[in-house]
Design an enzyme around this catalytic site. Structure first.
Site, PDB file in Angstrom:
ATOM      1  N   VAL A  88      44.991  -6.689 105.076  1.00  0.00           N
ATOM      2  CA  VAL A  88      45.579  -6.036 106.138  1.00  0.00           C
ATOM      3  C   VAL A  88      45.343  -4.554 106.009  1.00  0.00           C
ATOM      4  O   VAL A  88      45.157  -4.020 107.090  1.00  0.00           O
ATOM      5  CB  VAL A  88      47.017  -6.414 106.465  1.00  0.00           C
ATOM      6  CG1 VAL A  88      47.868  -5.840 105.600  1.00  0.00           C
ATOM      7  CG2 VAL A  88      47.434  -6.127 107.847  1.00  0.00           C
ATOM      8  N   ASP A  89      45.848  -3.717 104.793  1.00  0.00           N
ATOM      9  CA  ASP A  89      45.393  -2.347 104.817  1.00  0.00           C
ATOM     10  C   ASP A  89      44.272  -2.040 104.990  1.00  0.00           C
ATOM     11  O   ASP A  89      43.913  -1.169 105.840  1.00  0.00           O
ATOM     12  CB  ASP A  89      45.804  -1.955 103.237  1.00  0.00           C
ATOM     13  CG  ASP A  89      47.471  -2.278 102.885  1.00  0.00           C
ATOM     14  OD1 ASP A  89      48.353  -2.380 104.029  1.00  0.00           O
ATOM     15  OD2 ASP A  89      47.897  -2.161 101.817  1.00  0.00           O
ATOM     16  N   ASN A  90      43.088  -2.744 104.234  1.00  0.00           N
ATOM     17  CA  ASN A  90      41.566  -2.214 104.801  1.00  0.00           C
ATOM     18  C   ASN A  90      41.349  -2.314 106.343  1.00  0.00           C
ATOM     19  O   ASN A  90      40.753  -1.538 107.028  1.00  0.00           O
ATOM     20  CB  ASN A  90      40.784  -3.323 103.864  1.00  0.00           C
ATOM     21  CG  ASN A  90      41.012  -3.112 102.403  1.00  0.00           C
ATOM     22  OD1 ASN A  90      41.512  -2.145 101.981  1.00  0.00           O
ATOM     23  ND2 ASN A  90      40.291  -4.078 101.784  1.00  0.00           N
ATOM     24  N   CYS A 122      43.196   0.471 108.041  1.00  0.00           N
ATOM     25  CA  CYS A 122      42.294   1.617 107.747  1.00  0.00           C
ATOM     26  C   CYS A 122      41.238   1.753 108.744  1.00  0.00           C
ATOM     27  O   CYS A 122      40.702   2.765 109.230  1.00  0.00           O
ATOM     28  CB  CYS A 122      42.243   1.915 106.455  1.00  0.00           C
ATOM     29  SG  CYS A 122      43.807   2.247 105.764  1.00  0.00           S
TER      30      CYS A 122
END
Length: 165
Positions: free
Chosen positions: A8-10, A13
């Site tokens: 989810v972070d990737n 971003c």
């Protein structure tokens, strides 16, 4: 560094804004309602994502049915929130009711994440302070510290001081 991150972070971003992410499915950028306002509070408590992920994995190994049920419930809340974002983006329905429902989902999701062991005393202190001002708040990211987010209906005065004790 994170162990086995969800992705989810990737995705966030890469795409920015509101991103719907579910492991095994392509990330999908959601239209953010123009009226969406989020209060973000940094607890200044650092966290170790890998340690938190390992703690949840250990809990799942001990109680797989319960943890899977909590994770599915988080998914249902996310589905409902996505529908509300869509309605708000399309100016469908009563905005106040939609924001009230969204806030409810926000708080319920935090409670489920806390049941997985992802909360922290500092996060709970921020939630209590936000609740004293009529806001529902939830941890962000892996939890265990870091930030708390609270969604609010635009009429909230942004210069309101919230004291965390």
């Amino acid at each position: 560094m994170h162990g086995t991150p969800s992705g989810v972070d990737n995705a966030t971003c890469t795409y920015g804004g509101l991103v719907r992410f579910r492991r095994g499915e392509p990330a999908r950028v959601l239209r953010a309602p123009a009226s969406l306002r989020v209060l973000l509070v940094d607890t200044r408590v650092s966290r170790r994502t890998r340690a938190l992920a390992e703690r949840v994995a250990a809990r799942r190994a001990r109680e797989p049915a319960a943890v899977d049920c909590i994770v599915r419930a988080c998914g249902h809340l996310t589905d409902s929130a996505e529908q509300i974002f869509e309605k708000l983006s399309n100016c469908e329905g009563d905005t106040d009711s939609l924001y009230e429902h969204l806030a409810e989902l926000w708080g319920a999701c935090h409670c489920l994440l806390a049941a997985l062991g992802a909360s922290h005393g500092a996060l709970e202190a921020v939630r209590r302070a936000a609740a004293a001002h009529g806001l529902e708040a939830k941890l962000t990211g892996a939890g265990g510290g870091g930030c708390v987010s609270a969604v609010h209906n635009p009429p909230l005065l942004l210069d309101t001081h919230i004291e965390v004790v």
